[in-house]
Design a protein around this motif. Structure first.
Motif, PDB file in Angstrom:
ATOM      1  N   SER A  43      11.461  45.491  40.605  1.00 46.92           N
ATOM      2  CA  SER A  43      10.353  46.201  39.991  1.00 46.92           C
ATOM      3  C   SER A  43       9.283  46.496  41.024  1.00 46.92           C
ATOM      4  CB  SER A  43       9.750  45.363  38.848  1.00 46.92           C
ATOM      5  OG  SER A  43       9.276  44.124  39.349  1.00 46.92           O
ATOM      6  N   VAL A  44       8.305  47.317  40.610  1.00 49.15           N
ATOM      7  CA  VAL A  44       7.113  47.589  41.401  1.00 49.15           C
ATOM      8  C   VAL A  44       5.993  46.713  40.862  1.00 49.15           C
ATOM      9  CG1 VAL A  44       5.411  49.319  42.071  1.00 49.15           C
ATOM     10  CG2 VAL A  44       7.808  49.948  41.875  1.00 49.15           C
ATOM     11  N   VAL A  45       5.359  45.930  41.735  1.00 43.48           N
ATOM     12  CA  VAL A  45       4.335  45.001  41.279  1.00 43.48           C
ATOM     13  C   VAL A  45       3.114  45.087  42.181  1.00 43.48           C
ATOM     14  CG1 VAL A  45       5.993  43.377  40.302  1.00 43.48           C
ATOM     15  CG2 VAL A  45       5.250  43.070  42.646  1.00 43.48           C
ATOM     16  N   GLU A  46       1.959  44.794  41.609  1.00 37.75           N
ATOM     17  CA  GLU A  46       0.735  44.615  42.377  1.00 37.75           C
ATOM     18  C   GLU A  46       0.565  43.126  42.646  1.00 37.75           C
ATOM     19  OE1 GLU A  46      -2.473  46.278  40.223  1.00 37.75           O
ATOM     20  OE2 GLU A  46      -2.046  48.356  40.792  1.00 37.75           O
ATOM     21  N   LEU A  47       0.304  42.765  43.865  1.00 36.73           N
ATOM     22  CA  LEU A  47       0.149  41.364  44.229  1.00 36.73           C
ATOM     23  C   LEU A  47      -1.330  41.032  44.342  1.00 36.73           C
ATOM     24  CD1 LEU A  47       2.928  40.911  46.944  1.00 36.73           C
ATOM     25  CD2 LEU A  47       3.059  40.528  44.478  1.00 36.73           C
ATOM     26  N   PRO A  48      -1.804  40.048  43.561  1.00 38.29           N
ATOM     27  CA  PRO A  48      -3.204  39.635  43.638  1.00 38.29           C
ATOM     28  C   PRO A  48      -3.416  38.634  44.775  1.00 38.29           C
ATOM     29  CG  PRO A  48      -2.112  38.464  41.867  1.00 38.29           C
ATOM     30  CD  PRO A  48      -1.086  39.386  42.453  1.00 38.29           C
ATOM     31  N   SER A  49      -4.560  38.716  45.397  1.00 37.05           N
ATOM     32  CA  SER A  49      -4.863  37.802  46.500  1.00 37.05           C
ATOM     33  C   SER A  49      -5.323  36.453  45.960  1.00 37.05           C
ATOM     34  CB  SER A  49      -5.964  38.389  47.395  1.00 37.05           C
ATOM     35  OG  SER A  49      -6.386  37.430  48.337  1.00 37.05           O
ATOM     36  N   PRO A  50      -4.791  35.346  46.505  1.00 31.31           N
ATOM     37  CA  PRO A  50      -5.270  34.033  46.074  1.00 31.31           C
ATOM     38  C   PRO A  50      -6.578  33.648  46.745  1.00 31.31           C
ATOM     39  CG  PRO A  50      -3.550  33.771  47.701  1.00 31.31           C
ATOM     40  CD  PRO A  50      -3.673  35.249  47.459  1.00 31.31           C
ATOM     41  N   TYR A  51      -7.089  34.515  47.638  1.00 33.61           N
ATOM     42  CA  TYR A  51      -8.324  34.216  48.369  1.00 33.61           C
ATOM     43  C   TYR A  51      -9.357  35.302  48.114  1.00 33.61           C
ATOM     44  CZ  TYR A  51      -4.696  31.657  50.902  1.00 33.61           C
ATOM     45  OH  TYR A  51      -3.633  30.869  51.223  1.00 33.61           O
ATOM     46  N   GLY A  52     -10.598  34.945  48.215  1.00 35.14           N
ATOM     47  CA  GLY A  52     -11.697  35.885  48.137  1.00 35.14           C
ATOM     48  C   GLY A  52     -12.425  35.943  49.460  1.00 35.14           C
ATOM     49  N   ALA A 114       2.026  39.859  37.153  1.00 38.99           N
ATOM     50  CA  ALA A 114       1.529  41.071  37.775  1.00 38.99           C
ATOM     51  C   ALA A 114       2.422  42.250  37.457  1.00 38.99           C
ATOM     52  CB  ALA A 114       1.424  40.887  39.294  1.00 38.99           C
ATOM     53  N   ALA A 115       3.752  42.018  37.442  1.00 39.29           N
ATOM     54  CA  ALA A 115       4.682  43.102  37.129  1.00 39.29           C
ATOM     55  C   ALA A 115       4.507  43.576  35.711  1.00 39.29           C
ATOM     56  CB  ALA A 115       6.126  42.635  37.349  1.00 39.29           C
ATOM     57  N   ALA A 116       4.309  42.632  34.778  1.00 40.19           N
ATOM     58  CA  ALA A 116       4.174  42.999  33.368  1.00 40.19           C
ATOM     59  C   ALA A 116       2.911  43.785  33.117  1.00 40.19           C
ATOM     60  CB  ALA A 116       4.189  41.741  32.494  1.00 40.19           C
ATOM     61  N   SER A 117       1.873  43.571  33.963  1.00 38.22           N
ATOM     62  CA  SER A 117       0.590  44.226  33.722  1.00 38.22           C
ATOM     63  C   SER A 117       0.313  45.316  34.732  1.00 38.22           C
ATOM     64  CB  SER A 117      -0.534  43.180  33.776  1.00 38.22           C
ATOM     65  OG  SER A 117      -0.570  42.554  35.038  1.00 38.22           O
ATOM     66  N   THR A 118       1.332  45.764  35.476  1.00 35.23           N
ATOM     67  CA  THR A 118       1.109  46.758  36.503  1.00 35.23           C
ATOM     68  C   THR A 118       0.672  48.071  35.880  1.00 35.23           C
ATOM     69  OG1 THR A 118       2.809  45.755  37.865  1.00 35.23           O
ATOM     70  CG2 THR A 118       2.148  48.016  38.411  1.00 35.23           C
ATOM     71  N   PRO A 119      -0.575  48.529  36.124  1.00 36.81           N
ATOM     72  CA  PRO A 119      -0.998  49.803  35.577  1.00 36.81           C
ATOM     73  C   PRO A 119      -0.469  50.938  36.420  1.00 36.81           C
ATOM     74  CG  PRO A 119      -2.799  48.783  36.769  1.00 36.81           C
ATOM     75  CD  PRO A 119      -1.639  47.839  36.844  1.00 36.81           C
ATOM     76  N   THR A 120       0.130  51.913  35.786  1.00 34.88           N
ATOM     77  CA  THR A 120       0.644  53.061  36.510  1.00 34.88           C
ATOM     78  C   THR A 120       0.287  54.321  35.766  1.00 34.88           C
ATOM     79  OG1 THR A 120       2.748  52.913  35.343  1.00 34.88           O
ATOM     80  CG2 THR A 120       2.605  51.776  37.442  1.00 34.88           C
ATOM     81  N   GLU A 121       0.501  55.440  36.441  1.00 32.19           N
ATOM     82  CA  GLU A 121       0.213  56.722  35.839  1.00 32.19           C
ATOM     83  C   GLU A 121       1.153  56.974  34.660  1.00 32.19           C
ATOM     84  OE1 GLU A 121       1.273  60.838  37.622  1.00 32.19           O
ATOM     85  OE2 GLU A 121      -0.653  60.240  38.439  1.00 32.19           O
ATOM     86  N   THR A 122       0.641  57.558  33.594  1.00 31.98           N
ATOM     87  CA  THR A 122       1.459  57.827  32.415  1.00 31.98           C
ATOM     88  C   THR A 122       2.568  58.790  32.771  1.00 31.98           C
ATOM     89  OG1 THR A 122      -0.457  57.549  31.013  1.00 31.98           O
ATOM     90  CG2 THR A 122       1.405  58.717  30.068  1.00 31.98           C
TER      91      THR A 122
END
Length: 487
Positions: A43-52, A114-122
């Protein structure tokens, strides 16, 4: 200073390709903010950073393949920028060499979420045999970065630019838009998008491609008005080609042959190619098929609607029949363990549904279908239809299948000798359902007929078992009420 490593993506996946960067060096990010979008074989996923903190460096360019454990982003504590000078603050300077023993702070659960919530263009998609389905997708979270954060009430965006700006980083959400640009030799983020917040949409990319082709066609040199025109002598006229011949030659030269296009086999396409190759190489398959009168199936669907007020798709009903047949012939719900030379008969029926998505052919799985009611199975199929609109299935939804149902009738195909989804033992195909002449009680009638085609692993069972399974499904389609005896 903290290094965010590409986490273990699970399911045996060890690499992914960079689809787009959501941040740039110098951006300030928060914990759990998506920083990069990657495409694995699942799948295509967005990876969130564990650091700020402040992004010091990003590793890899769009299209690069990175391996689990490689450094993606280096994040420094939020501090004055002049305190963070030094080498290595560039963009896309190659994949980091360091591979640590730990794979970072993001585990499989985080990636799946992250994969389940990946926002993409309609976009529209077809779940093979189920028609078109689309749904609005939530807008991408605004990222504080080079293209900034804009007010929704700002003026309408300007028309898309027809030139590329290497210093521009417009947001690009859709993988299809990025791929279309990449196949035509440019980076979509270098265009000025016409969407909200300068978002680059497919129309922008197609407009740029058209303008580029139009410009190339009009760049043929023409004689200047001030240049003298030579008048050929009689002798020269005998040796030179005629004007019509010269015009034909110039016209032929102006129309250059189309160039070849190389398309990299990566991500999902690579995984599909490998699985299909293994299937053809290892499985001694056999194919059987049968024409079935499905008229009573459509009548049963209408009766369910009248009795319950709820709609049941034909596909959901056939999935119900397949589950019942697998219970009667459990050997087909198996796989072959080549290492131990054993047939592994699975206890749970995990029904895979072949789906055509913008990312290509995918087989999401309905787990534990044997314990579902017809209504629950219908809802599970409907969920797959919705998620196929952009192919954003969770990695867990693409694993663990034990039997595949492939409804290719919407493609206008009557039958097909499909390739078994390795390591499964069988696949059932459903052709288009059309009206045909059919003999009923010794009389010719017009009936709705469908062709079922089944491919099975001959190591797992013989033709008798496969034929019994196919006949069981066919009998349920021709007389749905016959299934009541098994409930």
């Amino acid at each position: 200073m903290s290094d965010f490593l590409l986490p273990d993506l699970g399911e045996g996946l060890t690499e992914a390709s960079i689809v787009s960067w959501l941040v740039q060096p110098g951006d300030t990010i928060a914990i759990d903010q998506p920083v990069v979008e990657v495409e694995s074989a699942k799948s295509v996923v967005e990876l969130p950073s564990p650091y700020g903190g402040v992004v010091e460096r990003v590793f890899g360019a769009v299209g690069d393949v990175i391996h689990a454990g490689s450094v993606l982003v280096t994040v420094a504590d939020a501090a004055p920028r002049e305190a963070r000078t030094g080498p290595g603050a560039g963009v896309g300077e190659g994949v980091g060499p360091g591979v640590g023993a730990s794979l970072g702070s993001v585990d499989e659960t985080t990636v799946a979420a992250a994969a389940a919530s990946t926002p993409t263009e309609t976009s529209g998609a077809v779940l093979v045999g189920y028609g078109t389905s689309s749904r609005p997708r939530p807008a991408r979270r605004p990222v504080e970065g080079r293209f900034g954060r804009k007010d929704r009430d700002s003026a309408a965006p300007s028309a898309p630019a027809t030139v590329l700006d290497p210093d521009r980083r417009s947001p690009v959400v859709s993988p299809l838009v990025r791929r279309l640009a990449r196949e035509n030799g440019f980076d979509a983020s270098q265009l000025a998008g016409s969407g909200r917040d300068s978002l680059v949409v497919r129309g922008d990319v197609e407009s740029f491609i058209r303008e580029r082709h139009r410009a190339a066609a009009t760049q043929s040199p023409a004689p200047r008005a001030s240049e003298p025109v030579a008048v050929p002598t009689a002798a020269a006229a005998e040796t030179e080609p005629t004007a019509s011949a010269r015009d034909a030659s110039a016209s032929a030269g102006a129309t250059a042959p189309p160039e070849d296009t190389r398309i990299a086999i990566t991500g999902l396409r690579k995984a599909v190619a490998q699985r299909m190759s293994v299937s053809r190489r290892e499985i001694p398959e056999a194919t059987i098929w049968m024409d079935v009168d499905a008229t009573a199936l459509f009548a049963a669907r209408d009766q369910l609607l009248a009795a319950t007020g709820e709609r049941f798709s034909v596909t959901a009903l056939i999935a119900r029949f397949v589950v019942a047949a697998l219970k009667a012939y459990p050997l087909l719900n198996s796989s072959v363990d080549t290492a131990s030379q054993e047939i592994l008969q699975h206890g749970a029926i995990n029904l895979g549904i072949a789906a055509q998505t913008p990312r290509g052919l995918m087989v999401p799985v309905i787990h534990d279908a044997q314990s579902m009611t017809t209504r629950q199975l219908r809802d599970a199929v409907a969920t797959l239809v919705t998620e196929s609109a952009d192919g954003s299935f969770a990695p867990s939804a693409l694993a663990g299948g034990t039997f595949t149902l492939n409804n290719f009738g919407s493609l206008g195909v009557d039958g097909s000798a499909a390739i078994i989804n390795h390591p499964e033992a069988a696949i059932l195909g459903i052709g288009r359902m059309i009206e045909r002449p059919w003999v009923v009680d010794h009389q010719l009638a017009v009936r709705t007929v469908v062709e079922l085609s089944m491919v099975f692993d001959h190591r797992v069972c013989d033709g008798g078992t496969a034929a019994g399974f196919l006949t069981h499904v066919a009998r349920s389609i021709e007389s749905p009420v016959s299934l009541l005896a098994e409930l």
